[in-house]
Design an enzyme around this catalytic site. Structure first.
Site, PDB file in Angstrom:
ATOM      1  N   ARG A 169       0.841  -1.215   0.000  1.00 40.43           N
ATOM      2  CA  ARG A 169       0.000   0.000   0.000  1.00 40.43           C
ATOM      3  C   ARG A 169       0.876   1.265   0.000  1.00 40.43           C
ATOM      4  O   ARG A 169       0.571   2.245   0.663  1.00 40.43           O
ATOM      5  CB  ARG A 169      -0.964   0.014   1.194  1.00 40.43           C
ATOM      6  CG  ARG A 169      -1.851  -1.198   1.310  1.00 40.43           C
ATOM      7  CD  ARG A 169      -2.792  -1.357   0.112  1.00 40.43           C
ATOM      8  NE  ARG A 169      -3.685  -2.487   0.331  1.00 40.43           N
ATOM      9  CZ  ARG A 169      -3.444  -3.730  -0.079  1.00 40.43           C
ATOM     10  NH1 ARG A 169      -2.320  -3.998  -0.732  1.00 40.43           N
ATOM     11  NH2 ARG A 169      -4.292  -4.702   0.157  1.00 40.43           N
ATOM     12  N   GLU A 189      -5.528   3.546   5.975  1.00 40.80           N
ATOM     13  CA  GLU A 189      -5.217   3.384   4.562  1.00 40.80           C
ATOM     14  C   GLU A 189      -5.663   4.587   3.735  1.00 40.80           C
ATOM     15  O   GLU A 189      -4.939   5.004   2.827  1.00 40.80           O
ATOM     16  CB  GLU A 189      -5.861   2.097   4.039  1.00 40.80           C
ATOM     17  CG  GLU A 189      -5.416   1.719   2.655  1.00 40.80           C
ATOM     18  CD  GLU A 189      -5.817   0.291   2.300  1.00 40.80           C
ATOM     19  OE1 GLU A 189      -6.079   0.038   1.125  1.00 40.80           O
ATOM     20  OE2 GLU A 189      -5.844  -0.575   3.189  1.00 40.80           O
ATOM     21  N   SER A 247     -11.334  -1.030   3.172  1.00 42.11           N
ATOM     22  CA  SER A 247     -10.544  -1.373   4.362  1.00 42.11           C
ATOM     23  C   SER A 247      -9.890  -0.105   4.902  1.00 42.11           C
ATOM     24  O   SER A 247      -9.084   0.516   4.221  1.00 42.11           O
ATOM     25  CB  SER A 247      -9.475  -2.409   4.007  1.00 42.11           C
ATOM     26  OG  SER A 247     -10.071  -3.613   3.607  1.00 42.11           O
TER      27      SER A 247
END
Length: 253
Positions: A74, A245, A152
């Site tokens: 990520r 995130e 998420s």
């Protein structure tokens, strides 16, 4: 500017192998390199060849080859220097065929009826991924508030092996650390699905504890308060600090 999921469908139609496991992810193609979008054991950095950008600092175009993008879990150099680079286009290289990349994610492999590491029909992989994502509230449905989220919300922590709580999932990383499950930590820290209750404007999804959802009238402050509550609870329980995130604008947690 291309819709990512439409691009995935196009790839499957052309028998371009790679992005089938990334079906159902919202957003545009140009956004995917920013945080090296990934799911079910696949990341876009695996098949990105070049990213052409506008460098706002240098006021000029700049092209990065894959090895210059700094792709990680990520992560990319574009997220590290957020706001500097505007993505103009993304070039990708794919294998050709009707079978997917080797299926790396155990749950997906089980649903497909294959062993981890084996391949499956790309169209079937897409259909199965959409079914799994839908069961977790990760495919937008205007009538289902569990899907009113940013996906998420926390990344899975990558920590030293001796910091992994007893019983937690542990996936070894190349640098010697271990990736564990943010959802596992959240649930064991006392935050069940639907927390903090049916009357809260912002709450954890009733399908998946990694999603922070807007039940229809939540404000940004409500989402931030819930995120901080979960983050602090996990840190108290396990000494692990969860990292959001989504990219934050104007505030941080």
């Amino acid at each position: 500017g291309e819709v990512w999921d439409e691009f995935v469908m196009h790839c499957i139609g052309q028998e371009w192998v790679g992005p089938e496991a990334l079906s159902g992810i919202p957003g545009l193609v140009g956004s995917t390199p920013i945080q090296n979008v990934g799911a079910y054991g696949v990341e876009v950095g695996q098949f990105i060849a070049r990213v052409r950008t506008w460098d706002r600092k240098e006021d000029a175009q700049r092209t990065f080859t894959a090895d210059q993008c700094g792709f990680g879990y990520r992560w990319s150099r574009f997220k590290e220097d957020l706001g500097r680079y505007l993505v103009i286009d993304v070039s990708m290289q794919f294998l050709l065929g009707s079978l997917s990349l080797p299926v790396a994610y155990a749950q997906l492999a089980e649903r497909l009826g294959v062993e981890p590491g084996q391949r499956a029909n790309s169209r079937k992989v897409r259909e199965t991924v959409l079914t799994i994502r839908g069961s977790k509230g990760m495919v937008l449905d205007p009538d289902d508030h569990d899907t009113w989220s940013a996906g998420s919300f926390f990344t899975n922590p990558i920590i030293p092996p001796d910091q992994v709580p007893d019983g937690a999932p542990a996936f070894p990383q190349p640098d010697g650390r271990v990736k564990t499950s943010a959802a596992w930590l959240i649930e064991r820290a006392g935050f069940p699905r639907g927390y903090p209750g049916e009357h809260a404007p912002a709450r954890l999804s009733t399908k998946h504890t990694l999603a922070l959802t807007n039940r229809g009238n939540a404000k940004a402050d409500d989402i931030v308060a819930l995120a901080r509550d979960v983050q602090a609870g996990v840190e108290r329980a396990f000494g692990v600090r969860l990292v959001p995130e989504p990219v934050w604008v104007g505030m941080s947690i």
